[in-house]
Design a protein around this motif. Sequence first.
Motif: not given
Length: 123
Positions: A66-68, A74-75, A80-89
């Motif tokens: 789900a995170s990926i 988002y990507t 980009e900002e929400p994509a970065d947060r999802a990637r960090a999660r």
Amino acid sequence: MSHDSEDLVRASRVLNETLALLQSEHKRLEHQYRGQIYEGAQGAGGPVQTLHGINDLVTGVHDQLASIALCAGYTSLGLEEPADRARARAHSQPGSVHEKEQQFDVGWGGALDLGAHRSVHQN
């Protein structure tokens, strides 16, 4: 930060296949242990603990997938900002895994842990 969609697709395919295998095994174990779950079967390696373990694996892989998927979504939308947060999660360390044990190289910019959920039995 730029996210490589090919790597996200590859990681999601691996996790999706893993999830399907784990779900199948979960169903098999539930069927196998039907009627065997009783008060004395809760020890290490017993049916209750085995079912808890496979359920935790299914949940962890599902959460990672789900995170990926969220990061890829988002990507693709250019967010980009929400994509970065999802990637960090997706890269977060689970509470039940020691740092040395968590690394799985999937080739999309780092290591992936397969249990992003926090365990109630943290070490």
